[in-house]
Design a protein around this motif. Sequence first.
Motif, PDB file in Angstrom:
ATOM      1  N   HIS A 153       0.823  -1.204   0.000  1.00  0.00           N
ATOM      2  CA  HIS A 153       0.000   0.000   0.000  1.00  0.00           C
ATOM      3  C   HIS A 153       0.863   1.261   0.000  1.00  0.00           C
ATOM      4  CE1 HIS A 153       0.914   0.491   4.318  1.00  0.00           C
ATOM      5  NE2 HIS A 153       0.758  -0.815   4.374  1.00  0.00           N
ATOM      6  N   ARG A 206      -2.280  -5.122   0.260  1.00  0.00           N
ATOM      7  CA  ARG A 206      -1.920  -5.634   1.584  1.00  0.00           C
ATOM      8  C   ARG A 206      -0.573  -6.334   1.597  1.00  0.00           C
ATOM      9  NH1 ARG A 206      -7.364  -5.930   0.949  1.00  0.00           N
ATOM     10  NH2 ARG A 206      -8.628  -5.088   2.643  1.00  0.00           N
ATOM     11  N   SER A 228      -5.935 -10.450   3.270  1.00  0.00           N
ATOM     12  CA  SER A 228      -6.432  -9.694   4.417  1.00  0.00           C
ATOM     13  C   SER A 228      -5.325  -9.569   5.449  1.00  0.00           C
ATOM     14  CB  SER A 228      -7.640 -10.403   5.045  1.00  0.00           C
ATOM     15  OG  SER A 228      -7.958  -9.857   6.307  1.00  0.00           O
ATOM     16  N   ARG A 229      -5.329  -8.460   6.181  1.00  0.00           N
ATOM     17  CA  ARG A 229      -4.365  -8.299   7.270  1.00  0.00           C
ATOM     18  C   ARG A 229      -4.640  -9.263   8.419  1.00  0.00           C
ATOM     19  NH1 ARG A 229      -5.240  -3.003   5.509  1.00  0.00           N
ATOM     20  NH2 ARG A 229      -3.349  -2.059   4.620  1.00  0.00           N
TER      21      ARG A 229
END
Length: 259
Positions: A153, A206, A228-229
């Motif tokens: 990001h 991510r 996903s984090r």
Amino acid sequence: MMRESSETRVLVSGATGRMGRRVIEEADARDDAGVVAGVSRELSGEIDGRPIEPASEFESALAEYDPDVLVDFSVPEASQEFVGDCAEADVACVVGTTGFTEGGEAALREASERVPVLHASNFSRGIQALLRAVGNAVHDLPGYDVEVTESHHRHKRDAPSGTANTIIDRIESAGEFDGRVHGREGDALRESDEIGVHARRAGGIRGEHEILLANDHEELRLTHRAGSRAVFADGALDAAVWLTGRTPGRYDFSEVVAE
């Protein structure tokens, strides 16, 4: 001696950041770890009912909330101070912050002489599998050109990413190379024994890492993408539970995955 209680008490530093918030969220779904509080440079108050204290009051937060382990996703300058305070307070440290200077690495080493410290550039189990695969591929394909590309990001500070550096370290340990080339511009003919490294920053990515191995006749691509984090937050909490009660020293996330 291992802790007998079923729930590990976690203090989160960098609690208002993307990863800190996700650690707090993911802990709610677990019965083996609970976030007792967080600290942040940006604000104080609450997140999901957890008290958030100012980072300047970190030592007081350790005393007040009595955590078993710190989970740190802050910035290098703050992180090295936090681990020093944890060493004084006998609190284990799980550190996900990357981009440390030599001084920061020294702070981690010094803390590990007094408390257990686990520092990882990535808490994904998939990345651990990727590291093993990369080492085998480089060993089995001597002489192949190797390029590493990572994407994150727009807000990520360090480049290449800590994960990319870990991957490159594994590549170098598995083969014979003569340095890293970061990007290319102008007259930049590729050398056969270099590792090409490319960092991209855009949007809300991510985390993506690709390793390309190629010769004149074939190519092999090994890729990991984080959807996903949550995968990193869960891994950090796995590490926190695993680390609690262990003897002082440096530990690696691969040891957590192996059990």
